[in-house]
Design a protein around this motif. Structure first.
Motif, mmCIF file in Angstrom:
data_model
loop_
_atom_site.group_PDB
_atom_site.id
_atom_site.type_symbol
_atom_site.label_atom_id
_atom_site.label_comp_id
_atom_site.label_asym_id
_atom_site.label_seq_id
_atom_site.Cartn_x
_atom_site.Cartn_y
_atom_site.Cartn_z
ATOM 1 N N ARG A 1 0.742 -1.136 0.176
ATOM 2 C CA ARG A 1 0.050 0.051 -0.211
ATOM 3 C C ARG A 1 1.035 1.412 0.074
ATOM 4 O O ARG A 1 0.220 2.316 0.091
ATOM 5 N N GLY A 2 2.257 1.211 -0.001
ATOM 6 C CA GLY A 2 3.243 2.236 -0.064
ATOM 7 C C GLY A 2 3.895 2.212 1.148
ATOM 8 O O GLY A 2 3.860 1.310 1.866
ATOM 9 N N SER B 1 1.360 4.265 -11.755
ATOM 10 C CA SER B 1 2.763 4.468 -11.176
ATOM 11 C C SER B 1 3.930 4.445 -12.426
ATOM 12 O O SER B 1 3.963 3.344 -12.906
ATOM 13 N N ASP C 1 -3.506 -5.908 -0.555
ATOM 14 C CA ASP C 1 -2.414 -5.304 -0.730
ATOM 15 C C ASP C 1 -1.423 -5.761 -1.818
ATOM 16 O O ASP C 1 -0.671 -4.906 -2.205
ATOM 17 N N ASP D 1 -0.484 -0.307 -4.458
ATOM 18 C CA ASP D 1 -0.451 1.174 -4.475
ATOM 19 C C ASP D 1 0.092 1.621 -6.171
ATOM 20 O O ASP D 1 0.036 2.641 -6.343
#
Length: 906
Positions: free
Chosen positions: A507-508, A543, A579, A595
């Motif tokens: 999730r980062g 991303s 996740d 993420d």
């Protein structure tokens, strides 16, 4: 008095090689002259109250052995204050240099590192630090032995025996101790030896403190002695060094002379010390503020790796010390004896000048502010802001950008309340308050921590659903995420208490309570497999740093495979908390962090702007019937089909090369790259269907190629178009990238980037800056008359024969072209192709005139000519004002009339 008891243990002497000053042996006259230093010093001013002189407590141990009373800079400033100007031809103590030697540490002194040409102030300071002796004691001894501190014309011999070391009363001075360094170091060493420190013998027992001793009044034993209870080691040291006490006459005389039994060494030591530095028995309040420091206005930069800022200008002041890092910029406000008072965030502090340099203009903008106030609220950045080292927008040093929405905890506020200082991980920064709003209680719990430190170990999350938070605080609920059990995370930072770790999760980067983590060896991180569940959603890579991994952890970076923005993922499974996603790729099943992707529906996928694309320009041919798409995803078909053999130009391609965007008659559409091939040259020459009319004129910027279709791939029947070619466009492609030009060879397509708009000269338009002309000229050779004064303007030109006579009506601004009025009309010819007409040539009747019949009156005296040219003077006559005559002809320009006069027609 220069006095040491014969036979006493003394400091190690320098060898012949180690001596810092080479000099002849002291003569009797030298020694006698030296004794003068013990008597009255004429330019000294008595201020000490000698009634307070105590023979048994001349100076206390606390004062005698306090090595922190002066810095090197303060010693130098003191010497310069005592002797501002030295007499010509002499070297005073403030300007004296000596070469010191290396001395190893022993029971008396620490090691001394020698140097070439060390200043006297440096030697005094370094010796005081090595041996633990108050530098003020050394200065007072230099004065009482040789008067060196305030002497304005000292001879060299005074420096040779500066401290009286090795100079007993009963013999000549020992030459082995000659030289300023040897004297200062030797005396300090001797002062420490008198205490019989551990590792030495108990040699010095007379004058030992805590006992009563009979101490002489004078070297003349006939003068007698009196008992003295020696209270401390420092006083004993003075008696070992100078074994006499002053009698009542010496005390009454101050700095003057007593009687025949007086001695002055210990009296003078007491007086000099008291007059210059204060009490010999009570340590000076090291943290007292100086009474009248001078104002300072400059800005400085710390050069030491760490510099102590003190509340007073003294190394002995240990109150409220704060450390200033190297390169810290400081605004000075006062100066005194080698110290500067500067602004710090804790308030005004004193720092040693020797550890500073002047700041540049840019650095000065980053000077620490004056004392700041405390702050306690948390704030939220309402816009991206710059965190600065000081509360000034002019300071760019060590600045960092902090994103909008970041929550920060303030702990200081500037004096004007316009800036707050906040914690931001491992640093703290000042932020302009206009970029902040007060945080709510919920937001405050999520403020960025301060005082963090790096971390790098690997951990396994023990429990499914472990909370990961945006700040190391259990009450922080903003951005909270659930982390699956069994996944591996790598620690990046730890909070101050080290009970929370910032870790890299799916999730980062998030904070996790350390109690929920189990340490794991780095060799095992890629072999841990968490539990999974089925997945059905579609995701889009968003991303630019996205990658897939062989395990559910970013720690397995060695085999990470980058993924392009816009890649569509259809995972078949995920971890229990979603996740991490598992997708099938050409490398097999791979793990993708959540993420790095965005969940999308088919409708959302097809409506959003395409991600991860670049321009394309080649032409393609369809090799199998293919669907077209509104976006580069299989979910986005618009139901239309492209037939086999269809040819179209690509305008965009996805980063992975799997999709092409084609310019089609019905609009731009995406197509699967596998359903097309590169078009051949012949296929690429098909006429486009989406052009529009054009009419402007252009000039080729450089040599280019004319094509029969607007595609670079079209190589059939091309022509070369020379640089400077001027042509009018008839068509332009829909995207404006190609122009169809009317060339001499026919109409051809030329890339728009290869041409510029044609100028007036390019288009053969007569220049606006030409001027009127009226003289008559004769063509010297046959020449082309042109419609504009440019060599390339051949359209509409006429051939003019040599010897043609014509009147000029215009001349170009550069005077290189003339516009001549000839029977075919007005045309431009080069000025170099004509000459001025003679009078006779100028009197030829014009061939193009019109009849006239009106009557005119001559308004001023003028010349009547046989032809309508100013150059024509043959057969002319004068007409006076008032003459009335009828006109019979007018020239083509209508600026000349032929009048019927009594003498004929003129």
């Amino acid at each position: 008095m220069i006095a040491m008891l014969a036979g006493l243990l003394v400091a190690p002497a320098a060898s012949a090689v180690e001596q810092t000053v080479v000099a002849d042996a002291a003569t009797t006259v030298d020694v006698e002259a030296a004794l003068d230093a013990e008597t009255a010093i004429g330019d000294s001013i008595q201020t000490a109250d000698l009634s307070k002189f105590q023979a048994g407590n001349i100076i206390s141990d606390a004062v005698f052995f306090d090595k922190s009373t002066m810095t090197e800079a303060q010693i130098q400033a003191f010497l310069e204050k005592m002797v501002p100007t030295c007499q010509s031809g002499y070297t005073c103590l403030k300007d004296w240099y000596d070469t010191s030697r290396n001395v190893s540490a022993d029971a008396m002194c620490g090691a001394y590192s020698g140097g070439t040409r060390e200043r006297a102030s440096r030697i005094i300071y370094k010796v005081s630090q090595a041996c633990g002796i108050n530098p003020q004691v050394i200065l007072a001894t230099l004065q009482k032995e040789q008067g060196l501190v305030n002497h304005v014309w000292p001879s060299d011999w005074r420096y040779r025996i500066a401290m009286g070391q090795g100079c007993p009363d009963t013999a000549a001075c020992d030459t082995r101790y000659y030289g300023f360094f040897n004297q200062v170091y030797g005396a300090a060493w001797q002062f420490k030896r008198y205490a019989n420190p551990a590792g030495t013998s108990q040699y010095f027992t007379w004058y030992a403190p805590g006992k009563t001793w009979n101490i002489l009044w004078n070297p003349n034993h006939d003068c007698g002695s009196s008992p003295v209870y020696v209270q401390n080691q420092a006083t004993a040291n003075l008696y070992y060094y100078t074994p006499y006490q002053p009698n009542a006459a010496a005390i009454r005389a101050g700095y003057g002379t007593g009687d025949g039994c007086s001695s002055y060494g210990n009296r003078n030591f007491y007086q000099y010390f008291t007059d210059w530095f204060g009490s010999t028995t009570t340590p000076v309040n090291a943290c007292a503020q100086p009474s009248s420091p001078k104002t300072a206005v400059k800005t400085y930069v710390v050069t030491a790796s760490s510099l102590n800022a003190r509340s007073a200008p003294s190394l002995a002041c240990n109150e409220n010390i704060s450390a200033l890092a190297q390169d810290t910029v400081l605004q000075a406000t006062a100066v005194v004896d080698g110290w500067l008072r500067v602004n710090t965030e804790a308030g005004a502090r004193w720092v040693a000048r020797e550890h500073l340099r002047y700041a540049t203009a840019d650095e000065s903008a980053c000077a620490l502010p004056a004392k700041t106030g405390s702050a306690q609220y948390a704030y939220v950045l309402v816009a991206q802001a710059t965190g600065r080292a000081v509360p000034s927008s002019g300071c760019a040093s060590d600045a960092t950008e902090i994103a909008a929405g970041t929550i920060v905890q303030a702990f200081a506020v500037s004096a004007d309340k316009d800036w707050v200082k906040v914690d931001y991980y491992d640093r703290s920064y000042w932020i302009d308050r206009s970029n902040l709003r007060r945080a709510s209680d919920t937001e405050t719990a999520c403020a960025a921590p301060g005082g963090t430190s790096p971390a790098k170990l690997f951990y396994v999350v023990r429990d499914a659903g472990t909370s990961a938070r945006t700040a190391p605080e259990a009450t922080c609920g903003i951005g909270r995420a659930s982390i699956s059990g069994g996944v591996v995370v790598q620690a990046l930072e730890a909070n101050t208490a080290r009970d929370w770790l910032k870790v890299a999760t799916g999730r980062g980067e998030m904070w996790i309570d350390r109690d929920h983590l189990t340490n794991i060896a780095s060799s095992a991180v890629c072999s841990v497999t968490p539990g999974t569940r089925d997945a059905q959603m579609t995701y889009l890579v968003t991303s630019d740093s996205a990658a897939s991994y062989s395990a559910a952890t970013r720690a397995c970076a060695s085999d990470a495979e980058p993924m392009s923005i816009g890649t569509v993922l259809r995972p078949h499974s995920s971890t229990d908390k979603g996740d991490w996603l598992v997708v099938t790729t050409e490398f097999g099943d791979r793990w993708v962090p959540r993420d790095a992707v965005q969940k999308v529906t088919a409708e959302e996928l097809c409506q959003q702007a395409s991600l991860g694309t670049r321009p394309a320009k080649l032409t393609y041919a369809v090799i199998e019937e293919s669907s077209t798409f509104t976006a580069p995803y299989a979910e986005c078909s618009d139901g239309a089909q492209l037939a086999v053999g269809a040819v179209a130009k690509a305008i965009e391609v996805t980063d992975d090369g799997a999709w092409l965007k084609l310019a089609l008659p019905d609009g731009d559409r995406w197509i699967d790259r596998s359903t097309v091939r590169y078009a051949t040259s012949q296929e690429s020459c098909a006429a486009p269907e989406d052009t529009r009319a054009a009419r402007l004129t252009y000039t080729a910027k450089s040599a280019t190629t004319g094509r029969i279709a607007p595609y670079d791939e079209c190589g059939l029947d091309t022509i070369d178009v020379a640089a400077g070619t001027v042509a009018t466009a008839s068509q332009v492609t829909a995207d404006g990238s190609w122009l169809k030009m009317k060339l001499a060879e026919g109409e051809y397509w030329v890339a728009r980037s290869d041409v510029d708009y044609a100028t007036a000269a390019d288009r053969c338009i007569e220049p606006a800056d030409s001027r009127t002309a009226k003289l008559t000229y004769v063509l010297t050779s046959g020449v082309a008359g042109r419609v504009a004064p440019y060599d390339h303007c051949s359209g509409g030109s006429v051939d003019l024969a040599a010897d043609t006579i014509a009147t000029a009506v215009k001349v170009s601004a550069d005077r290189q072209w003339l516009k001549l009025s000839v029977s075919e009309g007005d045309f431009w010819v080069p000025r170099s192709s004509v000459r001025y007409a003679t009078n006779l040539e100028s009197c030829v009747e014009p061939t193009s005139t019109s009849s006239a019949r009106l009557t005119y009156v001559v308004t001023t005296d003028t010349i009547a000519r046989s032809a309508p040219y100013t150059e024509c003077t043959i057969g002319s006559m004068t007409l006076v004002a008032g003459t009335v005559a009828v006109a019979v002809e007018v020239n083509e320009a209508r600026d000349w009339l032929k009048l019927r006069l009594p003498g004929g027609e003129y």
